[in-house]
Design an enzyme around this catalytic site. Structure first.
Site, mmCIF file in Angstrom:
data_model
loop_
_atom_site.group_PDB
_atom_site.id
_atom_site.type_symbol
_atom_site.label_atom_id
_atom_site.label_comp_id
_atom_site.label_asym_id
_atom_site.label_seq_id
_atom_site.Cartn_x
_atom_site.Cartn_y
_atom_site.Cartn_z
ATOM 1 N N GLU A 61 19.886 -36.404 -34.059
ATOM 2 C CA GLU A 61 21.054 -37.173 -34.534
ATOM 3 C C GLU A 61 20.683 -38.071 -35.714
ATOM 4 O O GLU A 61 21.075 -39.236 -35.797
ATOM 5 C CB GLU A 61 21.676 -37.981 -33.394
ATOM 6 C CG GLU A 61 22.124 -37.151 -32.205
ATOM 7 C CD GLU A 61 23.302 -36.214 -32.477
ATOM 8 O OE1 GLU A 61 23.838 -36.196 -33.614
ATOM 9 O OE2 GLU A 61 23.677 -35.488 -31.550
ATOM 10 N N CYS A 96 40.304 -23.767 -41.537
ATOM 11 C CA CYS A 96 41.054 -24.372 -40.426
ATOM 12 C C CYS A 96 40.842 -25.881 -40.305
ATOM 13 O O CYS A 96 41.542 -26.548 -39.545
ATOM 14 C CB CYS A 96 40.673 -23.685 -39.111
ATOM 15 S SG CYS A 96 41.131 -21.939 -39.043
ATOM 16 N N CYS A 126 36.195 -23.876 -39.159
ATOM 17 C CA CYS A 126 35.753 -23.325 -40.440
ATOM 18 C C CYS A 126 36.428 -24.127 -41.563
ATOM 19 O O CYS A 126 37.307 -24.949 -41.305
ATOM 20 C CB CYS A 126 36.111 -21.841 -40.538
ATOM 21 S SG CYS A 126 37.887 -21.534 -40.615
ATOM 22 N N CYS A 138 34.481 -21.292 -35.053
ATOM 23 C CA CYS A 138 35.754 -21.991 -35.226
ATOM 24 C C CYS A 138 36.641 -21.725 -34.007
ATOM 25 O O CYS A 138 36.865 -20.565 -33.640
ATOM 26 C CB CYS A 138 36.446 -21.524 -36.504
ATOM 27 S SG CYS A 138 38.053 -22.315 -36.780
ATOM 28 N N CYS A 198 40.066 -19.704 -35.331
ATOM 29 C CA CYS A 198 40.109 -18.333 -35.866
ATOM 30 C C CYS A 198 38.899 -17.480 -35.501
ATOM 31 O O CYS A 198 38.922 -16.277 -35.718
ATOM 32 C CB CYS A 198 40.291 -18.365 -37.379
ATOM 33 S SG CYS A 198 38.815 -18.899 -38.283
ATOM 34 N N LYS A 200 22.234 -27.217 -32.480
ATOM 35 C CA LYS A 200 21.125 -27.872 -33.185
ATOM 36 C C LYS A 200 20.234 -28.680 -32.243
ATOM 37 O O LYS A 200 19.010 -28.647 -32.383
ATOM 38 C CB LYS A 200 21.626 -28.710 -34.356
ATOM 39 C CG LYS A 200 22.442 -29.914 -33.994
ATOM 40 C CD LYS A 200 23.027 -30.562 -35.227
ATOM 41 C CE LYS A 200 23.976 -31.663 -34.857
ATOM 42 N NZ LYS A 200 24.917 -31.331 -33.811
ATOM 43 N N SER A 211 26.888 -26.314 -32.574
ATOM 44 C CA SER A 211 26.188 -25.199 -33.213
ATOM 45 C C SER A 211 24.861 -24.884 -32.531
ATOM 46 O O SER A 211 24.236 -23.881 -32.852
ATOM 47 C CB SER A 211 25.919 -25.524 -34.679
ATOM 48 O OG SER A 211 25.028 -26.622 -34.781
#
Length: 190
Positions: A74, A171, A168, A130, A133, A5, A3
């Site tokens: 982390e 999924c 997601c 995701c 999808c 981060k 993502s």
């Protein structure tokens, strides 16, 4: 995972350094995915020096009095004591920036992250995409030989794209525990 981060943590640390803030950056000693125990690395290759720690007490012991910004990567791999350490550092006037994965591969709160989220003044929840999808991914799909890992696997397993995919809610699959012997359930029929 995936993502951005760690990339965002690195960006915030660099901004603090540009602003001449005294910064200390820590990471879990478990994260050595990119070959360096003394650096944090994003999946896109950005890196910055960091001090590895095995628990929250080590962070409390290593933070210097003149430090203005403490960054921790982390955090899900650290013990629950990280919540008290982060509170104490913030109470002492330091800016505390924490990055971590909020859910484990089962979709459950990961380590101390739930409590850290509850105590934070500001939360920026980043999402990957995701891989199945294209919707916003909120889960980490652990894979074993390309298939979803069973729920009874260990919570902590450090890995990258060889072991995990961004998924997601729809999924994301976690084969359930307690099914009849020899049956692997990947989802219930609609």
């Amino acid at each position: 995972m995936f993502s951005g981060k760690t990339e965002e943590l690195i960006r915030r640390v660099r901004c603090a350094l540009i602003a001449s803030r005294r910064v200390q950056l820590f990471k879990s000693h478990l994260d050595d995915r990119y070959g360096s125990q003394f650096r944090i690395s994003s999946h896109d290759g950005r890196q910055i020096d960091a001090e590895p720690v095995s628990n929250s007490v080590r962070i409390a012991e290593k933070v210097r009095a003149e430090t203005q910004v403490v960054a921790i990567d982390e955090a899900q791999f650290l013990d629950d004591g990280i919540c008290e350490v982060a509170d104490a550092l913030a109470d002492a006037g330091m800016r505390v920036i924490v990055a971590g994965t909020d859910m484990d591969f089962r979709g459950e709160p990961f380590g101390p992250m739930g409590l850290l989220l509850a105590r934070a003044e500001r939360i920026d929840k980043l999402h990957a995409i995701c891989v199945l999808c294209g919707d916003p991914a909120t889960r980490n799909q652990r894979l074993i030989d390309g298939r979803p890992a069973p729920a009874e696997g260990p919570t902590i397993q450090v890995g990258g794209s060889e072991s995990y995919e961004a998924r997601c809610r729809r999924c994301h699959e976690v084969p359930e525990r307690g099914r009849a012997q020899g049956e692997l359930v990947l989802g219930e029929p609609a």
